[in-house]
Design a protein around this motif. Structure first.
Motif, PDB file in Angstrom:
ATOM      1  N   GLU A  20      -4.717  11.981 -10.629  1.00 25.00           N
ATOM      2  CA  GLU A  20      -5.641  12.596  -9.675  1.00 25.00           C
ATOM      3  C   GLU A  20      -5.817  11.885  -8.340  1.00 25.00           C
ATOM      4  O   GLU A  20      -6.327  12.481  -7.386  1.00 25.00           O
ATOM      5  N   MET A  21      -5.424  10.620  -8.219  1.00 28.80           N
ATOM      6  CA  MET A  21      -5.764   9.860  -7.017  1.00 28.80           C
ATOM      7  C   MET A  21      -5.133  10.413  -5.748  1.00 28.80           C
ATOM      8  O   MET A  21      -5.785  10.482  -4.706  1.00 28.80           O
ATOM      9  N   ASN A  33      -8.529   3.861  -5.987  1.00 28.76           N
ATOM     10  CA  ASN A  33      -7.613   2.804  -5.576  1.00 28.76           C
ATOM     11  C   ASN A  33      -8.197   1.428  -5.894  1.00 28.76           C
ATOM     12  O   ASN A  33      -7.497   0.537  -6.368  1.00 28.76           O
ATOM     13  N   THR A  34      -9.486   1.267  -5.634  1.00 26.89           N
ATOM     14  CA  THR A  34     -10.157   0.000  -5.944  1.00 26.89           C
ATOM     15  C   THR A  34     -10.115  -0.272  -7.441  1.00 26.89           C
ATOM     16  O   THR A  34      -9.831  -1.393  -7.876  1.00 26.89           O
ATOM     17  N   THR A  35     -10.363   0.744  -8.244  1.00 25.30           N
ATOM     18  CA  THR A  35     -10.299   0.596  -9.694  1.00 25.30           C
ATOM     19  C   THR A  35      -8.885   0.239 -10.138  1.00 25.30           C
ATOM     20  O   THR A  35      -8.692  -0.658 -10.961  1.00 25.30           O
ATOM     21  N   LEU A  36      -7.894   0.911  -9.563  1.00 29.83           N
ATOM     22  CA  LEU A  36      -6.495   0.614  -9.872  1.00 29.83           C
ATOM     23  C   LEU A  36      -6.186  -0.852  -9.583  1.00 29.83           C
ATOM     24  O   LEU A  36      -5.600  -1.554 -10.418  1.00 29.83           O
ATOM     25  N   ALA A  37      -6.588  -1.323  -8.415  1.00 33.99           N
ATOM     26  CA  ALA A  37      -6.322  -2.710  -8.046  1.00 33.99           C
ATOM     27  C   ALA A  37      -7.023  -3.682  -8.997  1.00 33.99           C
ATOM     28  O   ALA A  37      -6.414  -4.649  -9.465  1.00 33.99           O
ATOM     29  N   HIS A  38      -8.273  -3.434  -9.293  1.00 34.33           N
ATOM     30  CA  HIS A  38      -9.000  -4.349 -10.178  1.00 34.33           C
ATOM     31  C   HIS A  38      -8.427  -4.370 -11.593  1.00 34.33           C
ATOM     32  O   HIS A  38      -8.383  -5.434 -12.222  1.00 34.33           O
ATOM     33  N   ILE A  39      -7.987  -3.241 -12.080  1.00 33.00           N
ATOM     34  CA  ILE A  39      -7.328  -3.225 -13.393  1.00 33.00           C
ATOM     35  C   ILE A  39      -6.083  -4.097 -13.336  1.00 33.00           C
ATOM     36  O   ILE A  39      -5.846  -4.924 -14.220  1.00 33.00           O
ATOM     37  N   GLY A  54       0.602   2.410  -8.086  1.00 33.99           N
ATOM     38  CA  GLY A  54       0.359   2.231  -6.661  1.00 33.99           C
ATOM     39  C   GLY A  54       1.604   2.464  -5.829  1.00 33.99           C
ATOM     40  O   GLY A  54       1.553   3.114  -4.778  1.00 33.99           O
ATOM     41  N   GLU A  55       2.730   1.942  -6.294  1.00 33.89           N
ATOM     42  CA  GLU A  55       3.983   2.124  -5.556  1.00 33.89           C
ATOM     43  C   GLU A  55       4.413   3.592  -5.527  1.00 33.89           C
ATOM     44  O   GLU A  55       4.925   4.074  -4.523  1.00 33.89           O
ATOM     45  N   ARG A  56       4.200   4.286  -6.613  1.00 38.15           N
ATOM     46  CA  ARG A  56       4.606   5.683  -6.686  1.00 38.15           C
ATOM     47  C   ARG A  56       3.706   6.579  -5.818  1.00 38.15           C
ATOM     48  O   ARG A  56       4.181   7.441  -5.095  1.00 38.15           O
ATOM     49  N   TYR A  73      -3.794  -1.527   0.019  1.00 40.47           N
ATOM     50  CA  TYR A  73      -2.692  -0.915  -0.739  1.00 40.47           C
ATOM     51  C   TYR A  73      -2.580  -1.680  -2.058  1.00 40.47           C
ATOM     52  O   TYR A  73      -2.354  -2.891  -2.082  1.00 40.47           O
ATOM     53  N   ALA A  74      -2.805  -0.991  -3.162  1.00 37.82           N
ATOM     54  CA  ALA A  74      -2.966  -1.633  -4.467  1.00 37.82           C
ATOM     55  C   ALA A  74      -1.861  -2.634  -4.827  1.00 37.82           C
ATOM     56  O   ALA A  74      -2.180  -3.749  -5.260  1.00 37.82           O
ATOM     57  N   PRO A  75      -0.575  -2.324  -4.681  1.00 40.93           N
ATOM     58  CA  PRO A  75       0.435  -3.316  -5.051  1.00 40.93           C
ATOM     59  C   PRO A  75       0.320  -4.624  -4.254  1.00 40.93           C
ATOM     60  O   PRO A  75       0.453  -5.714  -4.818  1.00 40.93           O
ATOM     61  N   THR A  76       0.034  -4.509  -2.965  1.00 38.48           N
ATOM     62  CA  THR A  76      -0.138  -5.701  -2.133  1.00 38.48           C
ATOM     63  C   THR A  76      -1.399  -6.452  -2.533  1.00 38.48           C
ATOM     64  O   THR A  76      -1.397  -7.680  -2.654  1.00 38.48           O
ATOM     65  N   TRP A  77      -2.477  -5.729  -2.733  1.00 41.80           N
ATOM     66  CA  TRP A  77      -3.767  -6.305  -3.099  1.00 41.80           C
ATOM     67  C   TRP A  77      -3.647  -7.050  -4.437  1.00 41.80           C
ATOM     68  O   TRP A  77      -4.100  -8.191  -4.570  1.00 41.80           O
TER      69      TRP A  77
END
Length: 87
Positions: A20-21, A33-39, A54-56, A73-77
């Motif tokens: 859904e993001m 996105n924040t949740t994705l990064a923290h996970i 994140g990359e996809r 950007y989640a992968p960088t973060w």
């Protein structure tokens, strides 16, 4: 998610984020996105999956980031925060 992740289905959250993001409205997309990064940062066993999502999806990949700041950007973060924790 950040303050009290005990009992949360993190894999299930990743499923929802993955599905859904990309189409979510701005504020919800930012929170997902924040949740994705923290996970990815806090759960080594889910890190590769979080980075791959994140990359996809590439959400916030081109977000303007000031020099010296970490990109949202989640992968960088994820990579930056994991590297900081290892030093």
């Amino acid at each position: 998610m950040v303050k009290d992740p005990d009992g949360l289905d993190l894999s299930g959250l990743l499923d929802v984020i993955e599905r859904e993001m990309a189409a979510a409205p701005g504020r919800l997309q930012w929170q997902m996105n924040t949740t994705l990064a923290h996970i990815g940062i806090e759960n080594p066993e889910l890190r590769a999956r979080a980075v791959a999502i994140g990359e996809r999806l590439r959400v916030l990949e081109d977000y303007p980031t000031s020099p010296g700041c970490t990109s949202p950007y989640a992968p960088t973060w994820i990579a930056e925060m994991v590297a900081r924790a290892e030093t």
